[in-house]
Write an enzyme that holds these catalytic residues in place. Structure first.
Site, PDB file in Angstrom:
ATOM      1  N   SER A  98      -2.556   3.569  -0.256  1.00 46.20           N
ATOM      2  CA  SER A  98      -3.247   4.172  -1.544  1.00 46.20           C
ATOM      3  C   SER A  98      -3.906   5.424  -0.763  1.00 46.20           C
ATOM      4  O   SER A  98      -2.672   6.271  -0.052  1.00 46.20           O
ATOM      5  CB  SER A  98      -4.239   3.566  -1.815  1.00 46.20           C
ATOM      6  N   HIS A 234      -3.414  -3.483  -7.544  1.00 41.02           N
ATOM      7  CA  HIS A 234      -3.635  -2.460  -6.366  1.00 41.02           C
ATOM      8  C   HIS A 234      -3.760  -2.991  -5.191  1.00 41.02           C
ATOM      9  O   HIS A 234      -3.315  -2.644  -4.143  1.00 41.02           O
ATOM     10  CB  HIS A 234      -4.854  -1.564  -7.126  1.00 41.02           C
TER      11      HIS A 234
END
Length: 262
Positions: A98, A234
């Site tokens: 990320s 995620h």
């Protein structure tokens, strides 16, 4: 690594296990709001052929009293100034998830342009390429009120429920997360006219996460480009089964990269 402590090595890097005989080093960059422990413990798990260095950013862990960095250049400058001597010693790879994928790329970009050095592999997780349409159109979140920000956090999953239920801990966590998002939201990078790197690049992602433009990362290298998808959202990489696959993959590629490097 003792000889390098004077230049802030222990301040900027968390290394659970020094491995002087390792064939390669893996430099890991935290996700937004994250610390170094998650990756530092990989040093205990990976084979003795890989030494793991987990980057510690200001405003958290042993650097809690330091002000947050405000832009990507500050991160790049600090990491390179501290790690450069080590990176010259033996092959190295970068891993980031990320926000960490952007910092990995920004550091690799500077190493190539300024020092003409390349990693033997770049592992990028859970992020669109910074110059992709998908990324450019992503709404900015760091300016949201705490309440709206929390709603968004819950919607993407991966933030531990016990954290969200604890206002005191949350109060400590939110500023860090917002500071990191501020950095990444203001990081601009144009697509290079020709590939910057020749090393292999691998992208990892969770199948249930908001879709990322992983394919756009292909433009950064003339070398092998691979995408590997995992079950999960995620924070798919926190799942122990997924983590094992990732670490086995990294080990295999770093152990064989030594041959290419020589």
């Amino acid at each position: 690594m003792e000889q390098t402590e004077s230049n802030g090595m222990d301040k900027v890097v968390n290394c659970f296990k020094n491995r002087p005989d390792a064939v390669a080093r893996l430099i890991c960059f935290p996700w937004a709001g994250g610390g170094s422990i998650h990756y530092a413990r990989w040093g205990n798990v990976l084979s003795s052929s890989v030494e793991v260095l987990a980057v510690k950013l200001p405003g958290r862990e042993s650097r809690a009293k330091e002000p947050f960095f405000e832009n990507m250049q500050q991160i790049v400058d600090e990491v390179i100034s501290v790690l450069l001597p080590l990176l010259k010693e033996k092959p190295f790879a970068l891993f980031g998830h990320s926000f960490g994928a952007f910092t990995s790329f920004a550091v690799a970009d500077a190493l190539k342009k300024i020092h003409n050095m390349e990693p033997v592999h770049i592992f990028l997780s859970g992020a669109s390429a910074p110059y992709s349409e998908t990324r450019i159109k992503t709404p900015k979140r760091s300016d949201l009120s705490d309440e709206d920000f929390l709603k968004w956090l819950i919607s993407i999953g991966g933030t531990p429920p016990e954290l969200l239920a604890n206002p005191e801990v949350l109060k400590l966590f939110l500023p860090t997360l917002k500071a990191d998002l501020h950095v990444v939201e203001n990081y601009r990078c144009n697509k290079a006219s020709s590939p910057l790197f020749s090393c292999p690049v691998t992208c990892f992602d969770g199948k249930d996460d908001i879709p990322h433009d992983l394919q756009a990362w292909k433009d950064i290298t003339s070398g092998d480009f691979t995408i590997k998808m995992f079950h999960g959202s995620h924070f798919y990489l926190k799942d122990s089964g997924n983590e094992k696959i990732i670490l086995d993959y990294i080990t295999k590629h770093l152990e064989t990269s030594e041959m290419d490097y020589l």
